[in-house]
Design a protein around this motif. Structure first.
Motif, PDB file in Angstrom:
ATOM      1  N   ASN A  93       0.846  -1.212   0.000  1.00  0.00           N
ATOM      2  CA  ASN A  93       0.000   0.000   0.000  1.00  0.00           C
ATOM      3  C   ASN A  93       0.871   1.248   0.000  1.00  0.00           C
ATOM      4  O   ASN A  93       0.633   2.189   0.783  1.00  0.00           O
ATOM      5  N   THR A  94       1.853   1.261  -0.861  1.00  0.00           N
ATOM      6  CA  THR A  94       2.850   2.331  -0.857  1.00  0.00           C
ATOM      7  C   THR A  94       3.058   2.854  -2.266  1.00  0.00           C
ATOM      8  O   THR A  94       3.041   2.081  -3.230  1.00  0.00           O
ATOM      9  N   ILE A  95       3.227   4.153  -2.370  1.00  0.00           N
ATOM     10  CA  ILE A  95       3.672   4.737  -3.634  1.00  0.00           C
ATOM     11  C   ILE A  95       5.029   5.382  -3.436  1.00  0.00           C
ATOM     12  O   ILE A  95       5.420   5.704  -2.309  1.00  0.00           O
ATOM     13  N   TYR A  96       5.713   5.550  -4.549  1.00  0.00           N
ATOM     14  CA  TYR A  96       7.048   6.113  -4.527  1.00  0.00           C
ATOM     15  C   TYR A  96       7.132   7.236  -5.557  1.00  0.00           C
ATOM     16  O   TYR A  96       6.383   7.264  -6.532  1.00  0.00           O
ATOM     17  N   LEU A  97       8.067   8.141  -5.323  1.00  0.00           N
ATOM     18  CA  LEU A  97       8.383   9.151  -6.321  1.00  0.00           C
ATOM     19  C   LEU A  97       9.897   9.197  -6.446  1.00  0.00           C
ATOM     20  O   LEU A  97      10.578   9.694  -5.553  1.00  0.00           O
ATOM     21  N   GLN A  98      10.395   8.646  -7.537  1.00  0.00           N
ATOM     22  CA  GLN A  98      11.821   8.709  -7.825  1.00  0.00           C
ATOM     23  C   GLN A  98      12.084  10.031  -8.532  1.00  0.00           C
ATOM     24  O   GLN A  98      11.518  10.282  -9.598  1.00  0.00           O
ATOM     25  N   MET A  99      12.919  10.857  -7.931  1.00  0.00           N
ATOM     26  CA  MET A  99      13.191  12.184  -8.474  1.00  0.00           C
ATOM     27  C   MET A  99      14.658  12.258  -8.864  1.00  0.00           C
ATOM     28  O   MET A  99      15.547  12.144  -8.002  1.00  0.00           O
ATOM     29  N   ASN A 100      14.905  12.438 -10.146  1.00  0.00           N
ATOM     30  CA  ASN A 100      16.266  12.544 -10.669  1.00  0.00           C
ATOM     31  C   ASN A 100      16.508  13.937 -11.228  1.00  0.00           C
ATOM     32  O   ASN A 100      15.558  14.681 -11.501  1.00  0.00           O
ATOM     33  N   SER A 101      17.759  14.275 -11.407  1.00  0.00           N
ATOM     34  CA  SER A 101      18.144  15.582 -11.981  1.00  0.00           C
ATOM     35  C   SER A 101      17.405  16.717 -11.285  1.00  0.00           C
ATOM     36  O   SER A 101      16.821  17.594 -11.929  1.00  0.00           O
ATOM     37  N   LEU A 102      17.452  16.721  -9.980  1.00  0.00           N
ATOM     38  CA  LEU A 102      16.713  17.716  -9.209  1.00  0.00           C
ATOM     39  C   LEU A 102      17.238  19.118  -9.452  1.00  0.00           C
ATOM     40  O   LEU A 102      18.441  19.340  -9.656  1.00  0.00           O
ATOM     41  N   LYS A 103      16.301  20.068  -9.414  1.00  0.00           N
ATOM     42  CA  LYS A 103      16.613  21.480  -9.638  1.00  0.00           C
ATOM     43  C   LYS A 103      16.149  22.279  -8.417  1.00  0.00           C
ATOM     44  O   LYS A 103      15.234  21.842  -7.708  1.00  0.00           O
ATOM     45  N   PRO A 104      16.692  23.469  -8.227  1.00  0.00           N
ATOM     46  CA  PRO A 104      16.199  24.305  -7.123  1.00  0.00           C
ATOM     47  C   PRO A 104      14.691  24.557  -7.205  1.00  0.00           C
ATOM     48  O   PRO A 104      14.026  24.688  -6.174  1.00  0.00           O
ATOM     49  N   ALA A 105      14.152  24.605  -8.424  1.00  0.00           N
ATOM     50  CA  ALA A 105      12.708  24.823  -8.595  1.00  0.00           C
ATOM     51  C   ALA A 105      11.878  23.663  -8.067  1.00  0.00           C
ATOM     52  O   ALA A 105      10.654  23.791  -7.905  1.00  0.00           O
ATOM     53  N   ASP A 106      12.504  22.516  -7.783  1.00  0.00           N
ATOM     54  CA  ASP A 106      11.785  21.376  -7.216  1.00  0.00           C
ATOM     55  C   ASP A 106      11.646  21.479  -5.698  1.00  0.00           C
ATOM     56  O   ASP A 106      10.986  20.635  -5.082  1.00  0.00           O
ATOM     57  N   THR A 107      12.245  22.479  -5.112  1.00  0.00           N
ATOM     58  CA  THR A 107      12.194  22.653  -3.663  1.00  0.00           C
ATOM     59  C   THR A 107      10.754  22.881  -3.195  1.00  0.00           C
ATOM     60  O   THR A 107      10.004  23.633  -3.811  1.00  0.00           O
ATOM     61  N   GLY A 108      10.401  22.235  -2.097  1.00  0.00           N
ATOM     62  CA  GLY A 108       9.072  22.419  -1.525  1.00  0.00           C
ATOM     63  C   GLY A 108       8.710  21.294  -0.588  1.00  0.00           C
ATOM     64  O   GLY A 108       9.502  20.367  -0.379  1.00  0.00           O
ATOM     65  N   VAL A 109       7.523  21.388  -0.048  1.00  0.00           N
ATOM     66  CA  VAL A 109       6.983  20.289   0.765  1.00  0.00           C
ATOM     67  C   VAL A 109       6.178  19.398  -0.168  1.00  0.00           C
ATOM     68  O   VAL A 109       5.302  19.871  -0.895  1.00  0.00           O
ATOM     69  N   TYR A 110       6.511  18.130  -0.152  1.00  0.00           N
ATOM     70  CA  TYR A 110       5.843  17.154  -1.017  1.00  0.00           C
ATOM     71  C   TYR A 110       4.804  16.392  -0.200  1.00  0.00           C
ATOM     72  O   TYR A 110       5.144  15.783   0.830  1.00  0.00           O
ATOM     73  N   TYR A 111       3.571  16.445  -0.678  1.00  0.00           N
ATOM     74  CA  TYR A 111       2.461  15.778  -0.011  1.00  0.00           C
ATOM     75  C   TYR A 111       1.992  14.603  -0.844  1.00  0.00           C
ATOM     76  O   TYR A 111       1.918  14.675  -2.066  1.00  0.00           O
ATOM     77  N   GLN A 157       1.197  14.315   5.863  1.00  0.00           N
ATOM     78  CA  GLN A 157       1.682  15.503   6.559  1.00  0.00           C
ATOM     79  C   GLN A 157       2.757  16.243   5.760  1.00  0.00           C
ATOM     80  O   GLN A 157       3.084  17.384   6.068  1.00  0.00           O
ATOM     81  N   GLY A 158       3.297  15.605   4.746  1.00  0.00           N
ATOM     82  CA  GLY A 158       4.293  16.250   3.899  1.00  0.00           C
ATOM     83  C   GLY A 158       5.717  15.931   4.303  1.00  0.00           C
ATOM     84  O   GLY A 158       6.009  15.655   5.469  1.00  0.00           O
ATOM     85  N   THR A 159       6.608  15.987   3.323  1.00  0.00           N
ATOM     86  CA  THR A 159       8.036  15.816   3.566  1.00  0.00           C
ATOM     87  C   THR A 159       8.788  16.890   2.790  1.00  0.00           C
ATOM     88  O   THR A 159       8.467  17.171   1.638  1.00  0.00           O
ATOM     89  N   GLN A 160       9.770  17.500   3.442  1.00  0.00           N
ATOM     90  CA  GLN A 160      10.478  18.629   2.846  1.00  0.00           C
ATOM     91  C   GLN A 160      11.566  18.152   1.891  1.00  0.00           C
ATOM     92  O   GLN A 160      12.384  17.280   2.233  1.00  0.00           O
ATOM     93  N   VAL A 161      11.580  18.740   0.706  1.00  0.00           N
ATOM     94  CA  VAL A 161      12.656  18.522  -0.270  1.00  0.00           C
ATOM     95  C   VAL A 161      13.276  19.880  -0.555  1.00  0.00           C
ATOM     96  O   VAL A 161      12.580  20.823  -0.922  1.00  0.00           O
ATOM     97  N   THR A 162      14.582  19.969  -0.345  1.00  0.00           N
ATOM     98  CA  THR A 162      15.305  21.206  -0.607  1.00  0.00           C
ATOM     99  C   THR A 162      16.457  20.906  -1.547  1.00  0.00           C
ATOM    100  O   THR A 162      17.285  20.036  -1.261  1.00  0.00           O
ATOM    101  N   VAL A 163      16.489  21.628  -2.669  1.00  0.00           N
ATOM    102  CA  VAL A 163      17.550  21.439  -3.655  1.00  0.00           C
ATOM    103  C   VAL A 163      18.370  22.719  -3.709  1.00  0.00           C
ATOM    104  O   VAL A 163      17.851  23.782  -4.051  1.00  0.00           O
ATOM    105  N   SER A 164      19.629  22.605  -3.355  1.00  0.00           N
ATOM    106  CA  SER A 164      20.492  23.788  -3.339  1.00  0.00           C
ATOM    107  C   SER A 164      21.209  23.925  -4.670  1.00  0.00           C
ATOM    108  O   SER A 164      21.503  22.951  -5.349  1.00  0.00           O
ATOM    109  N   SER A 165      21.507  25.182  -5.021  1.00  0.00           N
ATOM    110  CA  SER A 165      22.178  25.445  -6.313  1.00  0.00           C
ATOM    111  C   SER A 165      23.672  25.419  -6.155  1.00  0.00           C
ATOM    112  O   SER A 165      24.209  25.360  -5.057  1.00  0.00           O
TER     113      SER A 165
END
Length: 119
Positions: free
Chosen positions: A77-95, A111-119
């Motif tokens: 009962n799980t989903i995944y999000l594989q995120m590659n080639s991350l950009k600063p514009a992808d920064t945010g809380v992912y729900y 409740q969300g999980t924080q993703v922060t991509v630094s330049s």
């Protein structure tokens, strides 16, 4: 009652990868679809990707096509999000969100999980 728990966020550099997970806890679980939605600081929530639970049909925002992949594990009962080639514009809380059978839209949210991509 369904509860969604996200994990896998963090701080990474541009070009890095992250894998988010969202586990649905319920004695019995069924869904029409599940999705990832993100919210950047000072911005509206933005659709990222979704997957139909029974047939694994996937949909993506144009901004993430070719970089992100949504998948699901029915047994967990799980989903995944594989995120590659991350950009600063992808920064945010992912729900994570689920549209349960009978619901007209996504009716349970994590409740969300924080993703922060630094330049």
């Amino acid at each position: 009652q369904v509860r969604l728990v996200e994990s896998g966020g963090g701080l990474v550099q541009t070009g890095a990868s992250l894998r988010l997970s969202c586990a649905a806890s319920a004695r019995t679980f069924s869904a029409v679809a599940m999705a990832w939605v993100r919210q950047a600081p000072g911005k509206e929530r933005e659709f990222v990707a979704s997957i139909r639970w029974s047939v694994a049909e996937t949909y993506y925002a144009d901004s993430v096509k070719g970089r992100f992949t949504i998948s699901r594990n029915l047994a967990r009962n799980t989903i995944y999000l594989q995120m590659n080639s991350l950009k600063p514009a992808d920064t945010g809380v992912y729900y994570c969100a689920v549209q349960r059978i009978g619901a007209t839209g996504y009716d349970v949210w994590g409740q969300g999980t924080q993703v922060t991509v630094s330049s």
